[in-house]
Design a protein around this motif. Structure first.
Motif, short mmCIF file in Angstrom:
data_model
loop_
_atom_site.label_atom_id
_atom_site.label_comp_id
_atom_site.label_asym_id
_atom_site.label_seq_id
_atom_site.Cartn_x
_atom_site.Cartn_y
_atom_site.Cartn_z
N VAL A 219 -0.94 -10.27 20.23
CA VAL A 219 -0.20 -9.25 19.48
C VAL A 219 -0.25 -7.92 20.22
O VAL A 219 -1.30 -7.49 20.69
N GLN A 220 0.92 -7.27 20.34
CA GLN A 220 0.97 -6.02 21.11
C GLN A 220 1.04 -4.75 20.25
O GLN A 220 0.72 -3.67 20.72
N GLN A 221 1.49 -4.91 19.00
CA GLN A 221 1.63 -3.74 18.14
C GLN A 221 1.04 -4.05 16.77
O GLN A 221 1.26 -5.14 16.21
N ILE A 222 0.29 -3.09 16.23
CA ILE A 222 -0.28 -3.23 14.89
C ILE A 222 0.03 -1.96 14.11
O ILE A 222 -0.19 -0.85 14.61
N TRP A 223 0.54 -2.13 12.91
CA TRP A 223 0.77 -0.99 12.02
C TRP A 223 -0.17 -1.09 10.83
O TRP A 223 -0.23 -2.13 10.16
N VAL A 224 -0.90 -0.01 10.58
CA VAL A 224 -1.69 0.12 9.36
C VAL A 224 -0.86 1.02 8.46
O VAL A 224 -0.73 2.22 8.72
N LEU A 225 -0.29 0.44 7.43
CA LEU A 225 0.73 1.12 6.64
C LEU A 225 0.18 1.51 5.27
O LEU A 225 -0.26 0.66 4.51
N SER A 226 0.22 2.80 4.99
CA SER A 226 -0.22 3.27 3.68
C SER A 226 0.92 4.00 2.99
O SER A 226 1.84 4.52 3.64
N VAL A 227 0.87 4.03 1.66
CA VAL A 227 1.85 4.74 0.85
C VAL A 227 1.09 5.70 -0.05
O VAL A 227 0.22 5.29 -0.81
N LYS A 228 1.40 6.99 0.10
CA LYS A 228 0.72 8.04 -0.67
C LYS A 228 -0.79 7.91 -0.52
O LYS A 228 -1.55 7.99 -1.48
N ILE A 284 -11.96 18.24 6.30
CA ILE A 284 -10.76 17.45 6.56
C ILE A 284 -11.07 15.97 6.37
O ILE A 284 -12.08 15.47 6.90
N GLU A 285 -10.22 15.29 5.62
CA GLU A 285 -10.34 13.86 5.40
C GLU A 285 -9.14 13.17 6.06
O GLU A 285 -7.99 13.44 5.68
N PRO A 286 -9.34 12.29 7.04
CA PRO A 286 -8.22 11.59 7.66
C PRO A 286 -7.45 10.78 6.63
O PRO A 286 -8.01 10.35 5.62
N MET A 287 -6.17 10.55 6.89
CA MET A 287 -5.40 9.72 5.97
C MET A 287 -5.98 8.31 5.94
O MET A 287 -6.64 7.86 6.88
N ALA A 288 -5.72 7.61 4.84
CA ALA A 288 -6.37 6.33 4.58
C ALA A 288 -6.15 5.30 5.68
O ALA A 288 -7.03 4.51 6.00
N SER A 289 -4.97 5.30 6.29
CA SER A 289 -4.68 4.31 7.33
C SER A 289 -5.53 4.54 8.57
O SER A 289 -5.90 3.58 9.26
N ILE A 290 -5.87 5.78 8.87
CA ILE A 290 -6.77 6.07 10.00
C ILE A 290 -8.18 5.60 9.67
O ILE A 290 -8.87 5.01 10.52
N MET A 291 -8.60 5.82 8.44
CA MET A 291 -9.92 5.36 8.01
C MET A 291 -10.00 3.84 8.10
O MET A 291 -11.00 3.28 8.57
N LYS A 292 -8.93 3.18 7.67
CA LYS A 292 -8.89 1.72 7.72
C LYS A 292 -8.93 1.22 9.17
O LYS A 292 -9.63 0.25 9.49
N ALA A 293 -8.21 1.89 10.05
CA ALA A 293 -8.13 1.46 11.45
C ALA A 293 -9.40 1.77 12.23
O ALA A 293 -9.65 1.16 13.28
N GLY A 294 -10.21 2.70 11.75
CA GLY A 294 -11.48 3.00 12.40
C GLY A 294 -11.39 3.94 13.58
O GLY A 294 -12.24 3.91 14.47
#
Length: 397
Positions: A219-228, A284-294
């Protein structure tokens, strides 16, 4: 399923009249033996639509469409995430191996001349076919059966193979490894590559990214997708023409104020380093998708932020960039004696609670101090250095 016979004008009128009814079961009891249409079906349709009002509002408010009554609505993509996928791949032909309710098939299908929908559940096939006729999607073909088996029948490769493996096992337990989901895309990866120029896999938001990369290293691309700021989907994309490369990870939030993005690779995160400090003017708190991605080290390094603790994943600075992908809180004060100070500061008991690497969870803190969410004030509870600390913050963005 003969939808035309059971989904009558009277049932549609019932749904229109009671779409926002808070207790459909109570409504069912009150109307029993008082109507001349299938009340059970009407209430099931009403309940299913109510589940979809926030997630798929265009479909939920379209009384011409028919809804399934099982988990399909809950497991379906939202309109926002389905629309996002349309940005990723376009072409002539596509196949959805796990069609379900068909939200993704419908939205992705707008990018393709030929669309093929596969689904094991015969009722869902009937519902999808009925709804596509209503929506004018004449270029969609439906297939009842196993998607992988149907895929094998086609001699020519598709421009896109889309698959959303089921994330629950035989006993309804949640599954977080790709190989444990159905269909098993790991075991059937070579077949899928031989039949598709692009493969897009939607996986559980609980799946570990490193685990996903280990299972599907091509796999070459991964999206961690969050809404609000709530993680909804992980998307894995393989493209034949791209060749092998390290997976690019895209953290995306589709929020009310617009879209936020943060891109990185695991190698860049490993090379990055963190600095630490006492609390400054802003937290500052990173958005949830950044937290999920590590991307914990790279986030702080890229935006010039200090961390409060290696495991808190909260950052601090005396200034901040307006385009920072996360929430920014101005530090108003630190509470040295929370039990006394919280009552006088928030007399109404209304304050949002954030707990990161703290002795108590956010819910435990709210119960202990009799607090409820609301407003622009935040109680930020975290570990700074070796101490647990509590701060009053006000959201800036």
């Amino acid at each position: 399923m003969e939808i035309q016979k059971v989904y009558t004008k009277k049932v549609k009128k019932f749904i229109q009249d009671y779409l926002h009814e808070k207790d459909p079961f109570k409504l069912f009891l009150s109307l029993q033996k008082k109507v001349d249409y299938d009340l059970k079906l009407a209430v099931e349709q009403l309940t299913a639509r109510q589940k979809g009002l926030k997630k798929i509002p265009d479909w939920a408010n379209n009384l011409s469409l028919f809804f399934p009554v099982n988990l399909s609505v809950e497991q379906a993509s939202s309109e926002e995430t389905a629309l996002f996928k349309t940005e990723l791949v376009k072409g002539t032909s596509m196949i959805d191996l796990t069609g379900g309710f068909g939200i993704d098939t419908f939205y992705l299908g707008a990018n393709f001349k030929s669309v093929n929908y596969c689904e094991r559940d015969e009722d869902l096939v009937d519902i999808f076919r009925y709804n596509m006729d209503i929506l004018g999607m004449s270029h969609v073909k439906t297939f009842h059966g196993d998607g992988l088996e149907i895929l094998g029948r086609f001699p020519e490769p598709f421009d896109l193979i889309y698959v959303d493996p089921a994330r629950r096992g035989e006993h309804n337990q949640k599954l977080f490894k790709l190989a444990d989901c159905e269909p098993d895309v790991v075991a059937n990866w070579d077949l899928m590559k031989s039949k598709g120029k692009n493969i897009l896999v939607k996986v559980s938001p609980m799946l570990d990214l490193k685990q996903a990369i280990n299972e599907l290293p091509e796999v070459q691309q991964i999206w961690v997708l969050s809404v609000k700021n709530e993680v909804k989907e992980l998307l894995l994309l393989w493209q034949e023409e791209q060749g092998l490369s390290e997976a690019q990870i895209h953290c995306v939030d589709l929020g009310t104020a617009g879209r936020q993005d943060f891109d990185f690779t695991l190698a860049k995160e490993q090379e990055a380093s963190s600095t630490f400090s006492e609390v400054k003017s802003y937290i500052i708190e990173p958005m949830a998708s950044i937290m999920k991605a590590g991307a914990f080290k790279l986030f702080g390094q890229q935006f010039g932020l200090d961390k409060l603790h290696p495991n808190s994943h909260l950052y601090t600075s005396d200034s901040y960039s307006e385009d920072i992908p996360g929430r920014v809180f101005e530090v108003i004060r630190e509470f040295k004696q929370p039990k006394k100070e919280l009552k006088s500061t928030f007399s109404s008991g209304k304050v949002n609670v954030i707990s990161r690497n703290f002795a108590l969870s956010a819910e435990e803190i709210k119960r202990k101090f009799k607090l409820k969410d609301g407003g622009e004030d935040f109680l930020i509870c975290t570990k700074v250095g070796e101490s647990y600390r509590v701060f009053h913050g006000r959201k800036m963005r």
